[in-house]
Structure formats: C-alpha cells, structure tokens
Design a protein around this motif. Sequence first.
Motif, PDB file in Angstrom:
ATOM      1  N   LEU A  61      26.688 -56.211 -42.327  1.00 14.23           N
ATOM      2  CA  LEU A  61      26.303 -55.318 -43.418  1.00 14.23           C
ATOM      3  C   LEU A  61      27.080 -55.650 -44.699  1.00 14.23           C
ATOM      4  CD1 LEU A  61      26.096 -52.009 -41.375  1.00 14.23           C
ATOM      5  CD2 LEU A  61      24.189 -53.178 -42.488  1.00 14.23           C
ATOM      6  N   LEU A  62      28.356 -55.997 -44.563  1.00 11.36           N
ATOM      7  CA  LEU A  62      29.138 -56.401 -45.730  1.00 11.36           C
ATOM      8  C   LEU A  62      28.590 -57.687 -46.334  1.00 11.36           C
ATOM      9  CD1 LEU A  62      32.836 -55.663 -44.658  1.00 11.36           C
ATOM     10  CD2 LEU A  62      31.555 -54.576 -46.498  1.00 11.36           C
ATOM     11  N   GLU A  63      28.149 -58.590 -45.491  1.00 10.42           N
ATOM     12  CA  GLU A  63      27.578 -59.845 -45.981  1.00 10.42           C
ATOM     13  C   GLU A  63      26.301 -59.576 -46.779  1.00 10.42           C
ATOM     14  OE1 GLU A  63      27.508 -63.738 -46.826  1.00 10.42           O
ATOM     15  OE2 GLU A  63      29.081 -62.772 -45.642  1.00 10.42           O
ATOM     16  N   ALA A  64      25.554 -58.576 -46.327  1.00 11.00           N
ATOM     17  CA  ALA A  64      24.280 -58.257 -46.979  1.00 11.00           C
ATOM     18  C   ALA A  64      24.469 -57.482 -48.279  1.00 11.00           C
ATOM     19  CB  ALA A  64      23.398 -57.459 -46.024  1.00 11.00           C
ATOM     20  N   PHE A  65      25.435 -56.543 -48.284  1.00 11.46           N
ATOM     21  CA  PHE A  65      25.549 -55.626 -49.417  1.00 11.46           C
ATOM     22  C   PHE A  65      26.813 -55.813 -50.258  1.00 11.46           C
ATOM     23  CE2 PHE A  65      22.956 -53.358 -46.225  1.00 11.46           C
ATOM     24  CZ  PHE A  65      21.794 -53.190 -46.972  1.00 11.46           C
ATOM     25  N   GLY A  66      27.822 -56.498 -49.732  1.00  6.69           N
ATOM     26  CA  GLY A  66      29.066 -56.681 -50.464  1.00  6.69           C
ATOM     27  C   GLY A  66      30.027 -55.523 -50.321  1.00  6.69           C
ATOM     28  N   GLU A  67      29.471 -54.285 -50.369  1.00  4.76           N
ATOM     29  CA  GLU A  67      30.282 -53.073 -50.223  1.00  4.76           C
ATOM     30  C   GLU A  67      29.471 -52.026 -49.467  1.00  4.76           C
ATOM     31  OE1 GLU A  67      32.880 -49.919 -52.968  1.00  4.76           O
ATOM     32  OE2 GLU A  67      31.734 -51.544 -53.916  1.00  4.76           O
ATOM     33  N   VAL A  68      30.106 -51.310 -48.562  1.00  8.13           N
ATOM     34  CA  VAL A  68      29.413 -50.297 -47.770  1.00  8.13           C
ATOM     35  C   VAL A  68      30.264 -49.033 -47.673  1.00  8.13           C
ATOM     36  CG1 VAL A  68      27.994 -51.842 -46.356  1.00  8.13           C
ATOM     37  CG2 VAL A  68      30.330 -51.349 -45.655  1.00  8.13           C
ATOM     38  N   GLU A  69      29.595 -47.907 -47.491  1.00  7.12           N
ATOM     39  CA  GLU A  69      30.281 -46.632 -47.352  1.00  7.12           C
ATOM     40  C   GLU A  69      30.347 -46.225 -45.885  1.00  7.12           C
ATOM     41  OE1 GLU A  69      28.214 -43.825 -49.729  1.00  7.12           O
ATOM     42  OE2 GLU A  69      28.916 -44.671 -51.633  1.00  7.12           O
ATOM     43  N   ILE A  70      31.303 -45.382 -45.567  1.00  2.60           N
ATOM     44  CA  ILE A  70      31.501 -44.929 -44.186  1.00  2.60           C
ATOM     45  C   ILE A  70      30.250 -44.248 -43.648  1.00  2.60           C
ATOM     46  CG2 ILE A  70      32.764 -43.256 -42.764  1.00  2.60           C
ATOM     47  CD1 ILE A  70      35.245 -43.927 -44.470  1.00  2.60           C
ATOM     48  N   ARG A  71      29.646 -43.397 -44.461  1.00  2.00           N
ATOM     49  CA  ARG A  71      28.446 -42.683 -44.024  1.00  2.00           C
ATOM     50  C   ARG A  71      27.314 -43.657 -43.699  1.00  2.00           C
ATOM     51  NH1 ARG A  71      26.588 -38.098 -48.010  1.00  2.00           N
ATOM     52  NH2 ARG A  71      28.746 -37.503 -47.527  1.00  2.00           N
ATOM     53  N   GLN A  72      27.169 -44.668 -44.537  1.00  2.00           N
ATOM     54  CA  GLN A  72      26.146 -45.685 -44.328  1.00  2.00           C
ATOM     55  C   GLN A  72      26.390 -46.450 -43.027  1.00  2.00           C
ATOM     56  OE1 GLN A  72      26.256 -48.719 -47.328  1.00  2.00           O
ATOM     57  NE2 GLN A  72      24.443 -49.793 -46.591  1.00  2.00           N
ATOM     58  N   LEU A  73      27.635 -46.841 -42.788  1.00  2.00           N
ATOM     59  CA  LEU A  73      27.978 -47.566 -41.560  1.00  2.00           C
ATOM     60  C   LEU A  73      27.752 -46.708 -40.323  1.00  2.00           C
ATOM     61  CD1 LEU A  73      31.270 -49.316 -42.722  1.00  2.00           C
ATOM     62  CD2 LEU A  73      29.072 -50.410 -42.260  1.00  2.00           C
ATOM     63  N   SER A  74      28.121 -45.446 -40.409  1.00  2.00           N
ATOM     64  CA  SER A  74      27.931 -44.535 -39.283  1.00  2.00           C
ATOM     65  C   SER A  74      26.466 -44.446 -38.894  1.00  2.00           C
ATOM     66  CB  SER A  74      28.476 -43.145 -39.645  1.00  2.00           C
ATOM     67  OG  SER A  74      28.202 -42.210 -38.630  1.00  2.00           O
ATOM     68  N   SER A  75      25.600 -44.353 -39.919  1.00  2.00           N
ATOM     69  CA  SER A  75      24.165 -44.257 -39.670  1.00  2.00           C
ATOM     70  C   SER A  75      23.598 -45.549 -39.107  1.00  2.00           C
ATOM     71  CB  SER A  75      23.452 -43.884 -40.970  1.00  2.00           C
ATOM     72  OG  SER A  75      22.062 -43.909 -40.812  1.00  2.00           O
ATOM     73  N   LYS A  76      24.000 -46.668 -39.679  1.00  2.00           N
ATOM     74  CA  LYS A  76      23.462 -47.961 -39.264  1.00  2.00           C
ATOM     75  C   LYS A  76      23.903 -48.354 -37.856  1.00  2.00           C
ATOM     76  CE  LYS A  76      21.357 -49.446 -43.130  1.00  2.00           C
ATOM     77  NZ  LYS A  76      19.938 -49.879 -43.203  1.00  2.00           N
ATOM     78  N   ILE A  77      25.143 -48.051 -37.530  1.00  2.00           N
ATOM     79  CA  ILE A  77      25.692 -48.484 -36.241  1.00  2.00           C
ATOM     80  C   ILE A  77      25.447 -47.456 -35.143  1.00  2.00           C
ATOM     81  CG2 ILE A  77      27.803 -49.249 -35.054  1.00  2.00           C
ATOM     82  CD1 ILE A  77      28.858 -50.121 -37.784  1.00  2.00           C
ATOM     83  N   GLY A  78      25.316 -46.181 -35.552  1.00  2.00           N
ATOM     84  CA  GLY A  78      25.070 -45.135 -34.574  1.00  2.00           C
ATOM     85  C   GLY A  78      26.326 -44.601 -33.908  1.00  2.00           C
ATOM     86  N   VAL A  79      27.424 -44.555 -34.678  1.00  2.00           N
ATOM     87  CA  VAL A  79      28.675 -43.993 -34.165  1.00  2.00           C
ATOM     88  C   VAL A  79      29.202 -42.992 -35.182  1.00  2.00           C
ATOM     89  CG1 VAL A  79      29.258 -46.025 -32.788  1.00  2.00           C
ATOM     90  CG2 VAL A  79      30.041 -45.867 -35.174  1.00  2.00           C
ATOM     91  N   SER A  80      30.218 -42.238 -34.801  1.00  2.00           N
ATOM     92  CA  SER A  80      30.762 -41.212 -35.687  1.00  2.00           C
ATOM     93  C   SER A  80      31.515 -41.820 -36.857  1.00  2.00           C
ATOM     94  CB  SER A  80      31.707 -40.287 -34.909  1.00  2.00           C
ATOM     95  OG  SER A  80      32.896 -40.976 -34.572  1.00  2.00           O
ATOM     96  N   GLU A  81      31.673 -41.038 -37.922  1.00  2.00           N
ATOM     97  CA  GLU A  81      32.427 -41.504 -39.077  1.00  2.00           C
ATOM     98  C   GLU A  81      33.896 -41.716 -38.726  1.00  2.00           C
ATOM     99  OE1 GLU A  81      31.811 -39.176 -42.582  1.00  2.00           O
ATOM    100  OE2 GLU A  81      29.615 -39.289 -42.471  1.00  2.00           O
ATOM    101  N   VAL A  82      34.410 -40.935 -37.791  1.00  2.00           N
ATOM    102  CA  VAL A  82      35.796 -41.101 -37.339  1.00  2.00           C
ATOM    103  C   VAL A  82      35.978 -42.485 -36.724  1.00  2.00           C
ATOM    104  CG1 VAL A  82      37.537 -40.307 -35.702  1.00  2.00           C
ATOM    105  CG2 VAL A  82      36.192 -38.643 -36.987  1.00  2.00           C
TER     106      VAL A  82
END
Length: 250
Positions: A13-34
Amino acid sequence: MTFQKRAHKILELLEAFGEVEIRQLSSKIGVSEVTVRRDLTTMAANGLLYRTHGGAMKISEVIKPVSFANKAAVNLKAKDAICRRAAADIMDNDVIFIDCGSTAFRLCQFIKNKKIKVITNSLPVVNELQHSAVAVNLIGGEVDTARQAVHGTMAKEHIARYHASKAFLGVDGITAEGLYAGSEQEASNTLAMASQSDCVYMLCDASKIGKTSYLKFNDLSLVNILVTNYNGTDLTNFESKGLSVYSVTD
C-alpha cells in the motif's frame, strides 16, 4: 493473518500511495487500528517505513524533495482556518516575518488590506502581496526553485539586520520534545527569524502535530503561540511546556 503478511500488505500500500493512514490500513488489511499501530511501530524500528502521527510514509517519500506547489495544495481548509486566526493578531504598523512554509503562505489573503511591513524569504508570498497595502521586504540569498524560497548565509545576515513584532513560521513536525525540519537550510531560517522577533507564532495543521522529521533543531522554547486545527491530547503537553495554543476548527 501473521505479522509478516500484514507487513507485506502495508508495504504494498505504501508503494502504491506513498503515504497511508492507520484507518485506511485497518480497513484494507482487516485488522484493528491497535494492531496496525503496533505493526507500524515495529516496521519503523526496522527501517521499513517512516512513522507519522496518523499513519506511515514510504521512506523514499521522506527524503524526496517536495515542491512548494505540492505542499501548498494540501489541507487548504485547515491552513486557511489557522491563518485566519493568526491574522487577527496582526495590527496596522506591525513588522512581521513570514517564512517559506505552505501554511504561512495562506496568511497572505487575510492581511492584504493591513498597513504592515512583511519580511519574507518566500517568493510566493512576495507575488501574492504585490499591489496590496502591505510593504514587502524580500530576504536576499540563494533561491531554492523547488521550495520557491531564499536560503543561505546571506539570507541569515539579511534577517539579522531587522526586528519584527511577530514571526509566523512553520515546521515539518512538532512534538513535546521539540521542533523538526526537513533541511538544515529551513531550520536555519526559522531560527534566524525567531531570534529577531518579539513573539513567535507556529502555524501547524494537524498532520504536523506529533510528527518528527530529519532534523530536530530546537526545543519548544522557541515558540510563544501555536495555532493549529489539531484538538488531541498533545495540546496539553504543549501548554505544559509554556506554549499558548490557539485551537481552530476547519
């Protein structure tokens, strides 16, 4: 999903977007923000990414020069709210410094009718304030075409000749431990302007709060007033260090 698989997905995801947010990663990966926060901390410690306040950046994005035009186009609504509040403290006959930051640039639209003098190293600020009520003093030195700013030894010597009632400055990051810049040149200009001013305003949108960068160049004692749209717990830490905080809503 194992840590190794999550890390691989985060890097994709970093390769695709350069910068990512925690909420975005949580949604994409399917795990909690923690879980995401924990993974990012581990990966940053291993040099795989750069940890930001709200997520992560690709390492190459951190070291790559960012043009002024690109920076100026980000978070416009927040920057305008911050600068509108800061401009309310600028009175006729003030002499002020404005640095080359993209947030400080947005201050121009709120001061065009004020009878003040602006000392700046920012070419966009000079252009914006032409044909206004403001008298402009452009700092001399070497021009950084990407940042559209003047830097160098001569710039520092120029700044040292003047005194301002207020300075309106920006940084790449601010934490309770101090102020961070992306280059020694920008840090040098910030320090020079602050030292020649009665009151130093730091203009920081929420993305700068809690963020570290390449160079920690001073502690918070350099700053008198922080103007930001951030409203989290870090503000209490700043106030405990003696800063006055103007919190705005964008």
